[in-house]
Each structure stands twice: as structure tokens, then as C-alpha cells.
Design a protein around this motif. Structure first.
Motif, PDB file in Angstrom:
ATOM      1  N   MET A   1      -4.956  -7.476  -4.544  1.00 22.92           N
ATOM      2  CA  MET A   1      -5.703  -8.114  -3.467  1.00 22.92           C
ATOM      3  C   MET A   1      -4.846  -8.156  -2.217  1.00 22.92           C
ATOM      4  O   MET A   1      -3.676  -8.491  -2.254  1.00 22.92           O
ATOM      5  CB  MET A   1      -6.100  -9.536  -3.870  1.00 22.92           C
ATOM      6  N   SER A   2      -5.424  -7.785  -1.066  1.00 23.46           N
ATOM      7  CA  SER A   2      -4.671  -7.760   0.175  1.00 23.46           C
ATOM      8  C   SER A   2      -4.346  -9.161   0.640  1.00 23.46           C
ATOM      9  O   SER A   2      -5.061 -10.123   0.369  1.00 23.46           O
ATOM     10  CB  SER A   2      -5.485  -7.056   1.270  1.00 23.46           C
ATOM     11  N   ALA A   3      -3.232  -9.265   1.365  1.00 24.32           N
ATOM     12  CA  ALA A   3      -2.861 -10.552   1.933  1.00 24.32           C
ATOM     13  C   ALA A   3      -3.859 -10.945   3.007  1.00 24.32           C
ATOM     14  O   ALA A   3      -4.446 -10.103   3.663  1.00 24.32           O
ATOM     15  CB  ALA A   3      -1.454 -10.458   2.532  1.00 24.32           C
ATOM     16  N   PRO A   4      -4.106 -12.246   3.224  1.00 24.66           N
ATOM     17  CA  PRO A   4      -5.029 -12.672   4.267  1.00 24.66           C
ATOM     18  C   PRO A   4      -4.533 -12.258   5.636  1.00 24.66           C
ATOM     19  O   PRO A   4      -3.343 -12.178   5.890  1.00 24.66           O
ATOM     20  CB  PRO A   4      -5.050 -14.205   4.120  1.00 24.66           C
ATOM     21  N   ALA A   5      -5.480 -11.993   6.536  1.00 27.93           N
ATOM     22  CA  ALA A   5      -5.123 -11.466   7.849  1.00 27.93           C
ATOM     23  C   ALA A   5      -4.264 -12.428   8.650  1.00 27.93           C
ATOM     24  O   ALA A   5      -3.522 -12.013   9.528  1.00 27.93           O
ATOM     25  CB  ALA A   5      -6.393 -11.148   8.637  1.00 27.93           C
ATOM     26  N   ASN A   6      -4.355 -13.713   8.360  1.00 27.52           N
ATOM     27  CA  ASN A   6      -3.599 -14.673   9.159  1.00 27.52           C
ATOM     28  C   ASN A   6      -2.282 -15.065   8.521  1.00 27.52           C
ATOM     29  O   ASN A   6      -1.645 -16.025   8.947  1.00 27.52           O
ATOM     30  CB  ASN A   6      -4.448 -15.926   9.422  1.00 27.52           C
ATOM     31  N   THR A 278      -3.257  -2.616  10.154  1.00 28.37           N
ATOM     32  CA  THR A 278      -2.711  -3.719   9.369  1.00 28.37           C
ATOM     33  C   THR A 278      -1.219  -3.494   9.185  1.00 28.37           C
ATOM     34  O   THR A 278      -0.699  -2.403   9.467  1.00 28.37           O
ATOM     35  CB  THR A 278      -3.370  -3.816   7.972  1.00 28.37           C
ATOM     36  N   PHE A 279      -0.565  -4.511   8.679  1.00 28.58           N
ATOM     37  CA  PHE A 279       0.863  -4.405   8.404  1.00 28.58           C
ATOM     38  C   PHE A 279       1.104  -4.792   6.957  1.00 28.58           C
ATOM     39  O   PHE A 279       0.512  -5.744   6.447  1.00 28.58           O
ATOM     40  CB  PHE A 279       1.654  -5.331   9.338  1.00 28.58           C
ATOM     41  N   PRO A 288       0.647  -5.321  -2.818  1.00 26.37           N
ATOM     42  CA  PRO A 288       0.293  -3.940  -2.496  1.00 26.37           C
ATOM     43  C   PRO A 288       0.210  -3.697  -0.997  1.00 26.37           C
ATOM     44  O   PRO A 288       0.139  -4.631  -0.189  1.00 26.37           O
ATOM     45  CB  PRO A 288      -1.076  -3.764  -3.158  1.00 26.37           C
ATOM     46  N   SER A 289       0.145  -2.422  -0.657  1.00 25.38           N
ATOM     47  CA  SER A 289      -0.038  -2.016   0.734  1.00 25.38           C
ATOM     48  C   SER A 289      -1.376  -2.511   1.271  1.00 25.38           C
ATOM     49  O   SER A 289      -2.349  -2.674   0.518  1.00 25.38           O
ATOM     50  CB  SER A 289       0.018  -0.488   0.832  1.00 25.38           C
ATOM     51  N   ALA A 327      -3.660   7.102  -2.405  1.00 24.62           N
ATOM     52  CA  ALA A 327      -4.760   7.474  -3.291  1.00 24.62           C
ATOM     53  C   ALA A 327      -5.467   6.232  -3.823  1.00 24.62           C
ATOM     54  O   ALA A 327      -6.705   6.187  -3.911  1.00 24.62           O
ATOM     55  CB  ALA A 327      -4.234   8.327  -4.448  1.00 24.62           C
ATOM     56  N   ARG A 328      -4.685   5.211  -4.153  1.00 27.49           N
ATOM     57  CA  ARG A 328      -5.269   3.967  -4.645  1.00 27.49           C
ATOM     58  C   ARG A 328      -6.157   3.319  -3.584  1.00 27.49           C
ATOM     59  O   ARG A 328      -7.270   2.850  -3.873  1.00 27.49           O
ATOM     60  CB  ARG A 328      -4.155   3.010  -5.076  1.00 27.49           C
ATOM     61  N   ALA A 329      -5.694   3.298  -2.341  1.00 33.62           N
ATOM     62  CA  ALA A 329      -6.477   2.703  -1.264  1.00 33.62           C
ATOM     63  C   ALA A 329      -7.786   3.461  -1.044  1.00 33.62           C
ATOM     64  O   ALA A 329      -8.849   2.853  -0.855  1.00 33.62           O
ATOM     65  CB  ALA A 329      -5.649   2.688   0.024  1.00 33.62           C
ATOM     66  N   ILE A 330      -7.717   4.790  -1.085  1.00 32.37           N
ATOM     67  CA  ILE A 330      -8.917   5.596  -0.859  1.00 32.37           C
ATOM     68  C   ILE A 330      -9.920   5.416  -1.992  1.00 32.37           C
ATOM     69  O   ILE A 330     -11.127   5.225  -1.756  1.00 32.37           O
ATOM     70  CB  ILE A 330      -8.534   7.081  -0.699  1.00 32.37           C
ATOM     71  N   THR A 331      -9.457   5.433  -3.228  1.00 33.64           N
ATOM     72  CA  THR A 331     -10.382   5.300  -4.360  1.00 33.64           C
ATOM     73  C   THR A 331     -10.944   3.890  -4.467  1.00 33.64           C
ATOM     74  O   THR A 331     -12.075   3.710  -4.944  1.00 33.64           O
ATOM     75  CB  THR A 331      -9.703   5.701  -5.681  1.00 33.64           C
TER      76      THR A 331
END
Length: 419
Positions: A1-6, A278-279, A288-289, A327-331
Motif C-alpha cells: 500500500m502506498s504511503a499517504p500523500a501528506n 510522487t516521491f 514499496p515504490s 512491472a509490479r506498478a504496471i500490473t
């Protein structure tokens, strides 16, 4: 799960806010390969032509890596006035020529805009390496009185923007962005933002060239440059045998105009419909990225569902860990083998700030001609990547393309291009 934008320091998100004016690409110019125009570039891309070869400007036999994607046969004296050449680094010369081509392609002189309605936003990751190193050598061996007065600005990251602005009288809000490989897409995103703030025309894109001996050391010191001797096996994005990338020089410049200001007779290659950046979390965090987050944000900004995307022009690092991550991000967004993926810049190398804009140009030509270009040399894609990597030109109706770019240090950017 991506980190929150803030979350401070973890995900800096830049989408679009304010204004509804569309950003239409009306002119394009490239400087890559043999330094010729866009049609020759496009022909070479479809043929899978490679410009990767041993460094030719000096003896590179003592370096661990000796292959680079170089522009060959380019004589700056044929393109720029003699007064400009002594005050500019090679990268600025390339940017000026690409901008001239883009503006000519857009029939810029017939627009009739006020100077303060036109601006420049560029990206450059390595600045004027060659110029500075040449002048520093004179400083050390001949003394300060021999150093060119132009050293005061020719080395600077903003030199490309400034020289393009001066040469063409573009006085609207301008700027320069530095974000390694992601910076060129960030520049295009900022140009789009400036159009929404009132500008009518922006020249934007990215260019890099750092192939003098010191510049070359800066490339290989990162530890990810391929040391292969055979150009056909040196840079293999998403391939099972990927073992590093090949640096390249060059890039692309675009003329982007506000849709409601474009003349009826102007070319309309396509539209910059969405952008986001994003960073990544800090190294060693275990998180994850955020590349996938940038992709989803750009699609949302464009109002495009993943199922409408016809092709992804991937970052294609050619480094196994980074390839797996991309590849993970795209899929995750499109599903396994849910969209064709291509990395045509494998034929010219990773161009730092120039890579993303060159992919945007290639995406626009893909939309124009209804063909997805191939990824040179890549053939054995691991099944676990879940990617449909295009290995030969593929005819297709292309109306929506996504361009991805990732920069060293955690930068991620995505642009959505539509017909």
C-alpha cells in the motif's frame, strides 16, 4: 500500500489544480541518434535501430563501462550562430537546436502571441559538465585569466531555459526542474500548469549530455551502468538477462499551446491530458515504490480509466530490482499483460532529463501513425513480471498513451497523452 500523500518526506504528489484549458502539442523537435529530424528518428525507432556504441570522443578503454548512446554526425556550426557557440555547453546547443526544430514545426512565427504569453520550462539533470570541466582544466593549468567569462552561467542547470527564451523572445513565466530521469516529464507538467495560469504557448522538454571524461565517471559511479562490450546485449529493459543500463545523450523539446488559443491551421499531435509525480519512501524503509501511485494519479487527472490506455512507454531501467518494481506498478493498475508495454529508448540509452520527453514524442507519433514501436534487443521477459513487452512494431489504434519515468533518489512521474 502506498504511503499517504501528506506523509512528510514520503510522497510528494503534484497533480493539476486550477483552470481547464487543454494543453495541445503543436510542434516537436528531437536531438538523438544521428541528430536529424523527427521523421528519421521515428523511422529508426520502428526499425529498432540502435545508437549505442563505444565512446568515440576520447579513449575510454580504461573505464569499466565503454558503451554509450551518442549523437553522431552533429556539427553545431551548421545550426547555431558563431556568437552562441563559445558561450554554451553541448547540452545547451542540443536544446537550442531541438527547440528551433519544434518551433519551426509549430509554425511559431505565425502565431502573433505577445512575448509575455510565451514561456520556457526545461529539465536538465547534469548541467553543463563539459564546458565547466574544460574551463576548470584551463584554471588549473593556465591560470584564472584564461577561464571563459561564460563559465559564470554556461554550467548552470537553467542555461537551457535562459538561452531558448532569449533566442526566441519567450518572456512568460519560465523555469527549470531537476529530478534526474523524471525531470523531463515534470517540466512538461509544469508547462501545462503555466498554460492553465494564462500563458498561451510553452516550449518544454528535457536534454542531457555528460560524456566528457568527468561526466562519464559520474555516470558509472552509480554502479548501475552496464559493462557489456556488445551493444546488442548491453541495455535490456525487463529482460531476464538485464544487468544495467546504457547512458545516452539528447532528448526532445515540444511546443505546447493552450487549446483555446491554437490556430485552426496548426498541427495537433495530441494533448497532454494528465500528469502526476510522487516521491518514494526512504531506502531501507521496507515500503514499496510510489510509482504506481503516480500512474493512478495521472490517469485520474486525465479522467482516463486504465482500460482505455493503449500503450505504456515504461521507464525501463534495465536493472533487475527496478524492472521488477516497475512491472509490479504496471500490473497493479492494468492487470497482468493488460496493456502493451514498450521501451523504445533502449536504442539510444537512458537520457536522464531527455528520456521522458523523447518518449512523449514517440507516443505522439505512435498515436499519429497507429503503431506501437518495439523495445530493441529485449526478448526474454520473465513470466513473473506479467508484462506484454512489445518486441516488434505492432499495428494498433492508439488513442491514449502513458509515459513513465523514474529518477535516482526516489522521483516518479507519469504523463497521459491522448489523441
Amino acid at each position: 500500500m502506498s504511503a499517504p500523500a501528506n506523509a512528510p518526506g514520503e510522497a510528494e504528489v503534484a497533480g493539476e489544480a486550477g483552470g481547464t484549458a487543454s494543453a495541445v502539442v503543436t510542434g516537436i523537435g528531437t536531438m538523438v541518434g544521428d541528430g536529424t529530424g523527427i521523421e528519421e528518428h521515428w523511422k529508426g525507432v520502428l526499425e529498432g535501430r540502435s545508437w549505442i556504441r563505444p565512446i568515440q570522443r576520447y579513449d575510454a578503454s580504461r573505464y569499466s563501462a565503454r558503451l554509450a548512446g551518442q549523437i553522431v554526425g552533429f556539427d553545431v556550426a551548421e545550426h547555431l550562430p558563431s556568437r552562441l557557440i563559445p558561450q554554451t555547453d553541448r547540452v545547451t546547443q542540443l536544446a537550442l537546436v531541438a527547440s528551433d526544430r519544434a518551433l519551426a514545426d509549430a509554425a511559431f512565427t505565425g502565431r502573433g502571441y505577445d512575448d509575455f504569453e510565451m514561456g520556457v520550462v526545461t529539465s536538465n539533470a547534469s548541467a553543463g559538465w563539459e564546458f565547466t570541466h574544460h574551463e576548470f582544466k584551463k584554471l588549473w593549468t593556465e591560470g584564472p585569466e584564461k577561464v571563459s567569462v561564460y563559465e559564470s552561467f554556461a554550467w548552470f542547470y537553467a542555461a537551457n531555459t535562459g538561452q531558448i527564451s532569449i533566442r526566441n523572445g519567450l518572456r512568460a513565466a519560465s523555469g527549470v526542474l531537476v529530478a534526474d530521469q523524471a525531470g523531463g516529464l515534470d517540466a512538461i507538467g509544469q508547462a501545462r500548469r503555466n498554460l492553465r495560469r494564462g500563458a498561451k504557448l510553452m516550449v518544454t522538454g528535457g536534454m542531457d549530455s555528460a560524456f566528457d571524461p568527468w561526466g562519464w565517471l559520474s555516470h558509472i559511479s552509480g554502479g548501475e551502468v552496464s559493462i557489456a562490450e556488445d551493444a546488442a546485449h548491453a541495455y535490456l529493459p525487463f529482460d531476464a538477462d538485464a544487468h544495467g543500463y546504457i547512458p545516452g545523450e539528447g532528448g526532445a523539446m515540444l511546443v505546447v499551446e493552450r487549446g483555446d488559443a491554437v490556430a485552426p491551421s496548426a498541427k495537433r499531435y495530441g494533448r497532454v491530458a494528465g500528469y502526476a509525480s510522487t516521491f518514494d519512501p526512504p531506502p531501507g524503509s521496507g515500503r514499496p515504490s510510489n510509482l504506481g501511485r503516480a500512474l493512478r494519479l495521472a490517469l485520474a487527472d486525465a479522467g482516463v480509466e486504465p482500460g482505455r490506455v493503449d500503450v505504456v512507454f515504461a521507464d525501463g531501467a534495465g536493472v533487475p530490482d527496478r524492472d521488477r518494481s516497475e512491472a509490479r506498478a504496471i500490473t497493479e493498475v492494468f492487470g497482468p499483460r493488460g496493456v502493451p508495454v514498450t521501451v523504445p529508448k533502449a536504442g539510444v540509452g537512458r537520457l536522464l532529463a531527455g528520456g521522458g520527453p523523447l518518449d512523449v514524442v514517440t507516443a505522439l507519433l505512435s498515436i499519429r501513425d497507429g503503431v506501437i514501436p518495439p523495445t530493441p534487443h529485449t526478448r526474454a521477459v520473465p513470466h513473473g513480471y506479467g508484462l506484454d513487452v512489445v518486441a516488434a512494431p505492432r499495428e494498433a489504434e492508439v488513442e491514449v498513451a502513458v509515459v513513465l519515468a523514474r529518477g535516482r533518489g526516489g522521483f516518479n512521474s507519469a504523463v497521459v497523452i491522448t489523441a
